[in-house]
Design an enzyme around this catalytic site. Sequence first.
Site, PDB file in Angstrom:
ATOM      1  N   CYS A 388      -0.140  -4.166  -1.505  1.00 32.73           N
ATOM      2  CA  CYS A 388       0.955  -4.668  -0.666  1.00 32.73           C
ATOM      3  C   CYS A 388       1.890  -5.563  -1.483  1.00 32.73           C
ATOM      4  CB  CYS A 388       0.388  -5.439   0.526  1.00 32.73           C
ATOM      5  SG  CYS A 388       1.627  -6.353   1.459  1.00 32.73           S
ATOM      6  N   CYS A 391       1.872  -9.235  -0.329  1.00 34.68           N
ATOM      7  CA  CYS A 391       0.702  -9.991  -0.796  1.00 34.68           C
ATOM      8  C   CYS A 391       0.889 -10.369  -2.258  1.00 34.68           C
ATOM      9  CB  CYS A 391      -0.568  -9.156  -0.621  1.00 34.68           C
ATOM     10  SG  CYS A 391      -0.966  -8.719   1.083  1.00 34.68           S
TER      11      CYS A 391
END
Length: 468
Positions: A388, A391
Amino acid sequence: MAMAVSSSSSSGIRNSGFSRSVISSEPKVSQIGSLRLLDRVNVTPMYLNVSGKRSSSVKPLNAESKNKDSMIPLAATMVAAKVAEDVVEEVEIEDFEQLAKNLENASPLEIMDKALEKYGNDIAIAFSGAEDVALIEYAHLTGRPFRVFSLDTGRLNPETYRFFDAVEKHYGIRIEYMFPDSVEVQGLVRNKGLFSFYEDGHQECCRVRKVRPLRRALKGLKAWITGQRKDQSPGTRSEIPVVQVDPVFEGLDGGVGSLVKWNPVANVAGNDVWNFLRTMDVPVNTLHAAGYISIGCEPCTRAVLPGQHEREGRWWWEDAKAKECGLHKGNVKENAADAKVNGESKSAVADIFKNENLVTLSRQGIENLMKLENRKEPWIVVLYAPWCPFCQAMEASYDELADKLAGSGIKVAKFRADGDQKEFAKQELQLGSFPTILVFPKNSSRPIKYPSEKRDVDSLTSFLNLVR
């Protein structure tokens, strides 16, 4: 159809000295129609137009091929077709993979010049109304004529419409706007309402308002130019070449391989694009000054906060892997989002949050943490997926938080919540999208979900002090 055209048709990148030309705001059809006409090889069957009228070679973006009403006798047609067949045999098929390798270290200006030289009036720049205005500046600097088109979804910000007008006046061009089919939009809104995408995802709305109009536009071209960059979305766009055969859309000639896609700024960092825009004093969308980086439709775009990735301002209610509208589907890299984790199989994506002061929780570990009603110390846990980009964007601040809280009596931890753990995290850990941050207070079994998207150290610390 109005075209985006520069008046300096004969001066190329090597002779222009990158000086700005006086550009007429009126379209010059005859000029584009004669562009490099002698250099082109017509490989289609040859027909003579017995009407004696000369048709323009300028094609609108949604042009369709038309049959001639008057044809020459069959025998002559067969001879002409044989001549065309002989010409075809002499034309080499372009190796775009090799061309991409040759241009891998070329500047955006070189790549833009090559694209415009090669395709002339059969190529156009796709302009979204954001920092991809750099593409128009590069095209202008080549001194070659160029075309620009944009998708007007009907739901853009007012600032974006004013920006379009400023760009047209600055370069003396007319942007070719493409609109969605009114019947399709009417059906979507009447059946599902104006904001259905908040409930069932943005893909259907984007398909009606963006993808299908783009498909119509590209059917009138042989190539198009986009502002895609590898760093825009590390999880999905990290392998974009500077030029490629478009893997999704078809071009003027129809069929697979009939459209070429150029990405001149694929290897350019976002900061470098902005340095270029400031240096050249190019007009920009005023939304950028308000914290918007990636700009799309008004209901689906918002400003990003410190520590957030630029794409996090788009479709923020969905998972990171869904943050593509479909225009560049062919460049979306399949990732390890659905790979098995926690020992069941290895992911191809490197893990993140590797700070020595971080506790790595297994499924059993976080279940035990949830069962404790009287903990000795509070915990803060990030639910993440290593692929991600959002993230990845907060990794530095979360590592800094772990260092800051080391020895303070507050545990900083991570739990990988994708793959087989995703459903569990949704049901038991309030996972909505990645990353999700939970605080387990000292005297409560139920975790508290961090509600803000400010993921800097100070914001996280303040929240911890309020609830721990």
